[in-house]
Design a protein around this motif. Structure first.
Motif, mmCIF file in Angstrom:
data_model
loop_
_atom_site.group_PDB
_atom_site.id
_atom_site.type_symbol
_atom_site.label_atom_id
_atom_site.label_comp_id
_atom_site.label_asym_id
_atom_site.label_seq_id
_atom_site.Cartn_x
_atom_site.Cartn_y
_atom_site.Cartn_z
ATOM 1 N N GLN A 266 0.841 -1.204 0.000
ATOM 2 C CA GLN A 266 0.000 0.000 0.000
ATOM 3 C C GLN A 266 0.874 1.252 0.000
ATOM 4 O OE1 GLN A 266 -2.578 0.387 3.417
ATOM 5 N NE2 GLN A 266 -3.502 2.298 2.707
ATOM 6 N N ASP A 267 0.621 2.162 -0.918
ATOM 7 C CA ASP A 267 1.395 3.398 -1.011
ATOM 8 C C ASP A 267 0.888 4.393 0.034
ATOM 9 O OD1 ASP A 267 2.882 5.606 -1.657
ATOM 10 O OD2 ASP A 267 2.407 5.592 -3.794
ATOM 11 N N LEU A 268 1.674 4.599 1.077
ATOM 12 C CA LEU A 268 1.257 5.478 2.170
ATOM 13 C C LEU A 268 1.263 6.948 1.765
ATOM 14 C CD1 LEU A 268 3.036 3.851 5.270
ATOM 15 C CD2 LEU A 268 0.802 3.349 4.270
ATOM 16 N N THR A 269 1.973 7.300 0.706
ATOM 17 C CA THR A 269 1.982 8.704 0.285
ATOM 18 C C THR A 269 0.631 9.103 -0.300
ATOM 19 O OG1 THR A 269 2.817 8.184 -1.939
ATOM 20 C CG2 THR A 269 4.452 8.606 -0.208
ATOM 21 N N LYS A 270 -0.185 8.103 -0.664
ATOM 22 C CA LYS A 270 -1.519 8.379 -1.229
ATOM 23 C C LYS A 270 -2.642 8.012 -0.265
ATOM 24 C CE LYS A 270 0.156 7.600 -5.949
ATOM 25 N NZ LYS A 270 0.055 6.758 -7.170
ATOM 26 N N ALA A 271 -2.294 7.574 0.948
ATOM 27 C CA ALA A 271 -3.314 7.172 1.919
ATOM 28 C C ALA A 271 -4.065 8.380 2.439
ATOM 29 C CB ALA A 271 -2.662 6.422 3.073
ATOM 30 N N THR A 272 -5.364 8.196 2.707
ATOM 31 C CA THR A 272 -6.190 9.272 3.271
ATOM 32 C C THR A 272 -5.864 9.440 4.755
ATOM 33 O OG1 THR A 272 -7.984 7.785 3.909
ATOM 34 C CG2 THR A 272 -8.045 8.705 1.665
ATOM 35 N N LYS A 273 -6.360 10.522 5.335
ATOM 36 C CA LYS A 273 -6.130 10.779 6.751
ATOM 37 C C LYS A 273 -6.702 9.656 7.603
ATOM 38 C CE LYS A 273 -6.960 14.243 10.343
ATOM 39 N NZ LYS A 273 -7.606 15.543 10.672
ATOM 40 N N HIS A 274 -7.903 9.183 7.255
ATOM 41 C CA HIS A 274 -8.552 8.110 8.003
ATOM 42 C C HIS A 274 -7.757 6.809 7.891
ATOM 43 C CE1 HIS A 274 -11.735 5.770 9.852
ATOM 44 N NE2 HIS A 274 -11.693 4.934 8.821
ATOM 45 N N GLU A 275 -7.244 6.522 6.708
ATOM 46 C CA GLU A 275 -6.454 5.304 6.512
ATOM 47 C C GLU A 275 -5.164 5.350 7.332
ATOM 48 O OE1 GLU A 275 -7.652 3.951 1.953
ATOM 49 O OE2 GLU A 275 -6.090 5.478 2.260
#
Length: 592
Positions: A95-104
């Motif tokens: 999972q690319d954390l640079t594109k994760a939402t705040k909730h994720e």
């Protein structure tokens, strides 16, 4: 090997036990992080690549400001307000954390990725009890919800982190804990949810070596039994080589060398890595120990190593200056006399707690005495009473022949210009609303020393002495690394050119290169100005280099006191022997 070629090798070697199609738990690709400033974007991390497989441990080593902590904070998207990821990818289990939402990211932090921050005081809320904060973390991570289960888990994680009397400590507040105890609380919180990845940012910098061993043994057991992946950030090369399989060396935001830890420590290729290895206090200490003399230790380095690492010579020269100062001070009256000093705290609901129990020692003018012992042994409490920040329950302290119990008002104000502290916590001791120039110049203003122009010049001079650029004058503490903040605290303490300096873990937050420079600076100032130091530390390697005499404290009492050479060569107490045996990397053969 060039920096670019070195970076390409990061994480590309897969151990034989792994298959080619196994997916790494953490993969950082060409990461770039920048900070917005008034003059534009400043790059702090420039094209870093890392690969970590499940159950692997990796240490990132480098000086303050090299980008170690920024890389760690970028993984869990906890960069300061002005920081942002400007390029690259951070893949956690694909999972690319640079594109994760705040909730994720909120669901990932704590549960999948645990984090142990560097600064224990600023990461604990001073108005909430320790128990409340640990229990809150447990609830937030979904570990338990029923009240009794939450409390039981809170006690369990604190015990795992080395806080044996955890059930009694839950009601206490952060200010009632020593720096090492506060760090243990943060470690317990980081481990609470048994995360897949644990990011430990200088997790043991505030801990004495024996507790450090307990904590790191626990981290190792997690890696081994639970398959936890460990990303370890430290400035202690011995610790890195002893505890991590892989080592990454960062310099000015880039990776300059990487590979198996022992291989890098024994045969460093990059000039910067060679300097780091040679400047480690443990190395200088062991050279002195092995050769039996400071001159022989210096000669043993050889010309090549010496030319690559002036800092190592600095450390050995520091020890030489110390030996000369000790001879000169023999005929001087003591600068500090402590007699039967006792401090008892009254703790609500649990009765009296004796923090310092009948402690006595003397410090000759122009010499250095080190107080060594575990966190909570009473070292910092002695320092606070010496500085008149705490009143003693009984006993007395004489400074220059004057009894501190009788010092009041203007006389106390004058005394404090002669006796300055450097505290353990570099962030908590700096006013976040004052810029660096005003912070360093504050003692000069308070004691009305010089003109505005001369005070400003003195600030610049102090920045030079602690190896910081003059451009930092207008910046604020939150814009600096932990090591930079500690150098500011040291510069402020030296502003008035005091006679006595009380250094409470003053170099614990510094990388080895700056640590060597600061220790040499302290030795030079001592020789030039006749300064007297009370040096409180858990780093026995530093003690070997800087101190004339050592007092070993355990549970509020001094259990052994002798010259530094006597303590290292012939320790009398088992507790002292255990402290010496626990020095990180003490048994690792070095190639430099």
């Amino acid at each position: 090997m060039t920096e670019i070629e070195t970076q390409k090798t990061i994480g590309t070697s897969v151990p034989e036990s792994r298959t080619d199609d196994e997916r790494p738990l953490l993969e950082i690709k060409d990461l770039k992080v920048g900070f917005k400033t008034q003059t534009g974007m400043v790059t702090a991390v420039d094209g870093v690549n890392l690969t970590l497989y499940r159950g692997q441990s990796l240490a990132i080593v480098g000086e303050s400001g090299s980008g170690k902590s920024t890389t760690a904070h970028a993984i869990i998207n906890l960069l300061p307000g002005s920081g942002e990821i400007t390029g690259g990818q951070i893949l956690l289990d694909g999972q690319d954390l640079t594109k994760a939402t705040k909730h994720e990211m909120e669901s990932i932090r704590g549960r999948k990725v645990g984090f142990v921050p560097q600064d224990p005081m600023s990461n604990l809320n001073p108005v909430w009890s320790i128990g409340f904060q640990v229990e809150e973390a447990i609830r937030a991570n979904g570990i338990a919800s029923e009240r009794k289960a939450v409390k039981a888990r809170a006690i369990e994680v604190l015990k795992e982190a080395g806080l044996q009397d955890a059930d009694r400590r839950l009601k206490q507040f952060p200010h009632q804990f020593s720096g090492g105890m506060r760090q243990r609380v943060l470690i317990g919180m980081g481990l609470a949810a048994n995360p897949q990845l644990l990011i430990a940012d200088e997790p043991t910098s505030a801990l004495d070596v024996t507790v450090q061993r307990v904590i790191l043994d626990h981290l190792e057991s997690l890696t081994r039994e639970l398959g936890t992946t460990l990303l370890f950030i430290t400035h202690d090369l011995g610790l890195a080589a002893e505890r991590a399989e892989q080592l990454v060396v960062m310099y000015k935001g880039r990776v300059v060398e990487s590979g198996p830890s022992l291989q890098i420590l024994q045969n460093p290729q990059h000039p910067y890595t060679q300097r780091l290895v040679a400047a480690a206090p443990s190395l200088a200490s062991r050279r002195i120990q092995a050769t039996g003399s400071i001159k022989a230790a210096e000669d043993s380095m050889g010309e090549d190593a010496a030319s690559a690492a002036g800092e190592a010579i600095d450390l050995i020269a520091t020890a030489e200056a110390r030996a000369e100062a000790l001879e000169a001070a023999a005929a001087q009256p003591p600068a500090i006399v402590v007699e039967d000093l006792t401090k008892v705290y009254k703790i609500r609901g649990t009765g009296d707690f004796t923090a310092v129990d009948s402690v006595s020692f003397q410090i000759a003018k122009g010499t250095t005495t080190a107080l060594v012992g575990e966190s909570g042994s009473g070292k910092s409490t002695v320092a606070k009473m010496l500085l008149k920040l705490e009143d003693s329950t009984s006993g007395r302290i004489l400074v220059g022949g004057a009894d501190l119990a009788n010092v009041r008002g203007q006389e106390l104000f004058a005394l404090r210009s002669r006796m300055q502290p450097v505290f353990q916590d570099p962030y908590g001791s700096l006013n976040p609303l004052r810029n660096i120039g005003n912070t360093i110049g504050e003692p000069l203003m308070t004691h009305k020393v010089g003109t505005k122009a001369s005070r400003r010049e003195r600030v610049f001079e102090l920045l030079d002495q602690v190896s910081l650029p003059r451009t930092l004058v207008g910046r604020y503490p939150n814009e600096l690394s932990g090591g930079q903040r500690q150098r500011i605290a040291i510069a402020r303490a030296l502003a008035l050119k005091p006679e006595i300096v009380v250094l409470d873990e003053a170099v614990s937050a510094l990388d080895v290169l700056v640590q060597a420079q600061i220790l040499r600076l302290l030795a030079d100032l001592q020789a030039e100005l006749g300064l007297t130091y009370l040096f409180i530390t858990h780093d026995l390697a530093v003690v070997r280099v800087i101190a004339d005499n050592v007092c070993v404290m355990q549970k509020g009492r001094i259990v052994e006191a002798a010259t530094t050479d006597e303590v290292f060569e012939n320790p009398q107490q088992q507790y002292t022997k255990d402290l010496l045996a626990a020095i990180p990397g003490a048994n690792i053969p070095l190639g430099v």
